[in-house]
Design a protein around this motif. Structure first.
Motif, PDB file in Angstrom:
ATOM      1  N   ALA A 187      11.067   8.910   6.029  1.00 52.30           N
ATOM      2  CA  ALA A 187       9.848   9.191   7.272  1.00 52.30           C
ATOM      3  C   ALA A 187      10.421   8.559   8.628  1.00 52.30           C
ATOM      4  O   ALA A 187      11.195   7.585   8.519  1.00 52.30           O
ATOM      5  CB  ALA A 187       8.603   8.390   6.854  1.00 52.30           C
ATOM      6  N   GLU A 191      -0.863   2.153   9.543  1.00 52.25           N
ATOM      7  CA  GLU A 191       0.050   2.920   8.547  1.00 52.25           C
ATOM      8  C   GLU A 191       1.308   3.056   8.399  1.00 52.25           C
ATOM      9  O   GLU A 191       1.970   3.002   7.272  1.00 52.25           O
ATOM     10  CB  GLU A 191      -0.497   4.506   9.035  1.00 52.25           C
ATOM     11  N   MET A 192       2.066   2.545   9.509  1.00 50.06           N
ATOM     12  CA  MET A 192       3.460   2.475   9.394  1.00 50.06           C
ATOM     13  C   MET A 192       3.793   1.148   8.605  1.00 50.06           C
ATOM     14  O   MET A 192       4.655   1.211   7.825  1.00 50.06           O
ATOM     15  CB  MET A 192       3.959   2.441  10.958  1.00 50.06           C
ATOM     16  N   SER A 210      15.436   0.367   6.013  1.00 52.04           N
ATOM     17  CA  SER A 210      14.646   0.979   7.188  1.00 52.04           C
ATOM     18  C   SER A 210      15.439   0.488   8.269  1.00 52.04           C
ATOM     19  O   SER A 210      16.204  -0.446   8.370  1.00 52.04           O
ATOM     20  CB  SER A 210      13.076   0.522   7.163  1.00 52.04           C
ATOM     21  N   ASP A 257       2.002  -0.513   6.396  1.00 50.18           N
ATOM     22  CA  ASP A 257       1.735  -0.126   5.184  1.00 50.18           C
ATOM     23  C   ASP A 257       2.743   0.606   4.134  1.00 50.18           C
ATOM     24  O   ASP A 257       3.116   0.368   3.106  1.00 50.18           O
ATOM     25  CB  ASP A 257       0.264   0.394   4.878  1.00 50.18           C
ATOM     26  N   TYR A 258       3.262   1.584   4.982  1.00 53.09           N
ATOM     27  CA  TYR A 258       4.142   2.561   4.489  1.00 53.09           C
ATOM     28  C   TYR A 258       5.510   1.754   4.201  1.00 53.09           C
ATOM     29  O   TYR A 258       6.055   1.896   3.090  1.00 53.09           O
ATOM     30  CB  TYR A 258       4.636   3.692   5.131  1.00 53.09           C
ATOM     31  N   SER A 261       5.400  -0.601   1.263  1.00 51.26           N
ATOM     32  CA  SER A 261       5.574   0.203   0.018  1.00 51.26           C
ATOM     33  C   SER A 261       6.790   0.769  -0.374  1.00 51.26           C
ATOM     34  O   SER A 261       7.044   1.286  -1.366  1.00 51.26           O
ATOM     35  CB  SER A 261       4.307   1.050  -0.069  1.00 51.26           C
ATOM     36  N   TYR A 262       7.664   0.762   0.715  1.00 51.75           N
ATOM     37  CA  TYR A 262       9.069   1.578   0.610  1.00 51.75           C
ATOM     38  C   TYR A 262       9.947   0.724   0.260  1.00 51.75           C
ATOM     39  O   TYR A 262      10.274  -0.449   0.778  1.00 51.75           O
ATOM     40  CB  TYR A 262       9.113   2.440   1.981  1.00 51.75           C
TER      41      TYR A 262
END
Ligand code: X90
Length: 278
Positions: free
Chosen positions: A32, A44-45, A56, A47-48, A51-52
């Protein structure tokens, strides 16, 4: 007309004091990608990313991104995140060269903040103030550079995981990765890199340390801009501490944008301040 342009490390997507455009950096995983602009859903970012499990990373604005932001004005002041940690400044400088080939009459000045977040906010406010006075472009740029000598960035970071993962901190600072409850209190070095001052156990130790460091840097009650990563309570607590000592301090607290939130990480504070020196 002077247009102000900044990359999104300034934490601000809007700046009503003058014509302004923010140029987004991006935050990505292999699955993403998030553009750091006004439409970013920060929660949202974060949280994502929590969980990832994979890597990154981030990317600075391209030359094209900067060039399109330069258009529509005959005078442009552009501010970038520190060249010590990002390619954004070099990208903006290259964009300027190309832009001037087509538009030789446009004046463009690129400022390397050697910093991030709230210190950029201080520079932006100074530019707006000087612009409102109707001063000449070159004088505005000169005065802003002089002002930059009088501003500093301090921070208290809850984690340096993402900085370490992307090779943006020294081994010394990276040694604190994963140590729960440790706050990395530090400052932007003169070269625009992360300088660790001390490692504190918890916010209750970190806040007095920040205040002490600001005093040592010559804070005398001027402007302070605080961006927080989803932690308005901590920003508020710190600003009350500042006001107890400096009742006339000019303080503003706000949420960090996508880029600074990603690197500073959940709970952290970034603090831009004016020194009292002239
Ligand atoms: O070009 C890119 O992909 C952006 C890289 C930016 C890396 C650093 C961001 C720092 C954000 C974290 C703590 C403050 C350290 C500041 C030292 C100048 C905020």
């Amino acid at each position: 007309m002077i247009k102000l342009v900044s990359d999104s490390s300034c934490d601000l997507y809007e700046f009503p004091a003058m014509p302004f455009q923010a140029v987004p950096l991006t935050i990505s995983t292999d699955r993403a990608s998030f553009r750091d602009d006004a439409s970013l859903n920060l929660t949202e970012m974060l949280d994502y990313l929590k969980s990832y499990n994979g890597r990154s990373y981030t990317a600075c604005p391209s030359i094209d991104d900067w060039m399109s932001a330069f258009s529509g004005a005959d005078q442009v002041c552009a501010i970038t995140i520190t060249s010590g940690l990002s390619g954004s400044y070099n990208s903006a400088v290259a964009a300027r060269e190309l832009f001037l080939q087509k538009h030789p009459d446009v004046k463009i000045r690129i400022f390397d903040s050697l910093s991030t977040g709230p210190e950029l906010c201080l520079l932006m406010e100074k530019l707006a103030e000087l612009t409102a006075q109707g001063l000449d472009f070159d004088i505005i740029c000169h005065e802003t550079e002089a002002y930059q000598e009088r501003t500093r960035l301090f921070f208290s970071l809850h984690s340096v995981h993402n900085l370490a993962q992307n090779g943006r901190v020294s081994k010394v600072a990276a040694a604190a990765v994963g140590v729960m409850g440790i706050r990395i209190v530090g400052t932007a070095s003169p070269e625009g890199t992360l300088a660790t001052i001390s490692k504190c156990r918890g916010d209750r130790k970190a806040l007095p340390e920040l205040l002490k460091q600001m005093d040592l840097a010559g804070y005398t009650g001027g402007k302070v801009r605080i961006s927080h990563v989803q932690n308005p309570e901590l920003a508020e607590t710190f600003s009350k501490m500042l006001l107890a000592k400096y009742p006339d301090a000019d303080i503003r607290c706000y949420s960090a944008g996508g880029l600074c939130s990603y690197y500073a990480e959940l709970g952290s504070l970034l603090i831009g301040m004016e020194t009292g020196k002239d």
